[in-house]
Design an enzyme around this catalytic site. Structure first.
Site, short mmCIF file in Angstrom:
data_model
loop_
_atom_site.label_atom_id
_atom_site.label_comp_id
_atom_site.label_asym_id
_atom_site.label_seq_id
_atom_site.Cartn_x
_atom_site.Cartn_y
_atom_site.Cartn_z
N ASP A 8 0.81 -1.23 0.00
CA ASP A 8 0.00 0.00 0.00
C ASP A 8 0.85 1.28 0.00
O ASP A 8 1.51 1.60 0.99
CB ASP A 8 -0.93 0.02 1.21
N GLU A 39 -4.45 1.79 -2.86
CA GLU A 39 -5.69 2.24 -2.20
C GLU A 39 -5.50 3.44 -1.28
O GLU A 39 -6.47 4.09 -0.92
CB GLU A 39 -6.34 1.09 -1.42
N ASN A 40 -4.25 3.73 -0.88
CA ASN A 40 -4.00 4.87 0.03
C ASN A 40 -3.14 5.96 -0.62
O ASN A 40 -2.56 6.80 0.07
CB ASN A 40 -3.29 4.40 1.30
N HIS A 68 -10.38 1.17 0.54
CA HIS A 68 -10.37 2.62 0.27
C HIS A 68 -10.58 2.97 -1.21
O HIS A 68 -10.40 4.12 -1.61
CB HIS A 68 -9.05 3.24 0.75
N HIS A 151 -6.80 -8.48 0.12
CA HIS A 151 -6.80 -7.31 0.99
C HIS A 151 -7.66 -7.64 2.21
O HIS A 151 -8.89 -7.64 2.13
CB HIS A 151 -7.38 -6.14 0.20
N HIS A 176 -3.33 -4.58 3.38
CA HIS A 176 -4.30 -3.90 4.25
C HIS A 176 -3.78 -3.64 5.67
O HIS A 176 -4.09 -2.58 6.21
CB HIS A 176 -5.65 -4.62 4.35
N HIS A 178 -0.77 -3.02 6.58
CA HIS A 178 0.35 -2.08 6.48
C HIS A 178 1.58 -2.52 7.28
O HIS A 178 2.53 -1.75 7.41
CB HIS A 178 -0.05 -0.66 6.90
FE LIG Z 1 -4.02 0.23 2.92
FE LIG Z 2 -7.09 -1.31 3.31
#
Ligand SMILES: [Fe+2]
Ligand SMILES: [Fe+2]
Length: 265
Positions: A8, A39-40, A68, A151, A176, A178
């Site tokens: 991510d 996604e981030n 996200h 995820h 997800h 992290h």
């Molecule tokens: Fe993420």
């Molecule tokens: Fe996520």
């Protein structure tokens, strides 16, 4: 085939780390295909068309997403027209975008990228295990490696997906949380697996968010707006090598870097 998958990308710090590190990673791992979870990428929430365009310009071939996906409203303007991007496949039928796609890399190499989302501690989508089976059944060419970004929050659900798909796909990598996990391995059937790839972004916050805002939330339980952090980056990914004859994995290596260039392997 050599595949790089980078976890991510969080905010401007993560994007800059990606841009800065890709040239040396290309030299070291000689990837035919580079994948990132995006996604981030936009201030910690979702992705914009411009950011996706930059990733592709820097040499990324495919982008996967997660919970996200929809945070930037402009996603609805371009996700249907971007075949190099996937969102979790187990959203209900009719959801914009696609859950799997064919990614074309360098040297004529191709793979199928599938994005799925877990159901533990996340919005309840359709069954990701059944969805994975349905997608695999629909694929015409069994020799192309299949790469799955699962995820999900729960380690148990991710390990379960690894075993569910072992021998049927080249890789199941988790995203997800992290936080990179240290359980990378090639499962007995030939599927590269890691519970979580980790994130690429600010290293001194909390999962990429400014720590003061997250601490305030934990200490007060009041609504708090999380702010994406700044400062030094850390970078997490995996390098997967597949066998061209079988489409299955030969090896998986963790990539873990930080801004001070202390390289851990
Ligand atoms: Fe993420
Ligand atoms: Fe996520």
């Amino acid at each position: 085939m050599n595949i790089l998958f980078i976890g991510d990308i969080v905010g401007a710090v993560g994007r800059n780390a990606l841009k800065q590190q890709l040239p040396s990673l290309k030299t070291k791992y000689r990837p035919d295909i580079i994948l990132v979870n995006g996604e981030n990428a936009a201030h910690g929430r979702g992705i914009t068309r411009q950011i996706a365009r930059e990733f592709f310009e820097w040499g990324v071939h495919g982008i996967s997403m997660g919970n996200h996906t929809w945070d930037q409203k402009e996603i609805f303007d371009f996700i249907d027209d971007e075949p190099r991007m996937v969102r979790p496949a187990n959203y209900p039928p009719g959801t914009p975008g696609r859950g799997w796609t064919t990614i074309k890399g360098l040297n004529g190499k191709e793979l199928v990228l599938i994005n799925l989302m877990g159901r533990a501690f996340l919005p309840p989508l359709d069954d990701p295990f059944q969805k994975a089976d349905d997608i695999l059944k629909s694929l015409p060419d069994r020799k192309r490696p299949v790469f799955v970004d699962f995820h999900a929050e729960a380690t148990s659900e991710k390990i379960a997906m690894g075993w569910h798909l072992d021998g049927r796909v080249a890789a199941v990598v988790g995203t997800h949380t992290h936080v990179q996990s240290h359980d990378e391995r090639v499962l007995p059937g030939g599927t590269a697996y890691v519970t979580d790839v980790g994130m690429t972004g600010p290293m001194n916050g909390i999962l990429g968010m400014e720590k003061e805002s997250v601490l305030q939330k934990f200490k007060t339980s009041l609504p708090v707006r999380f702010v994406v952090d700044e400062g030094k980056w850390h970078f997490h990914g995996v390098a997967v090598e597949t066998d061209d004859a079988t489409g299955l994995a030969k090896s998986i290596k963790l990539i873990r870097l930080n801004e001070d260039q202390f390289i851990m392997e």
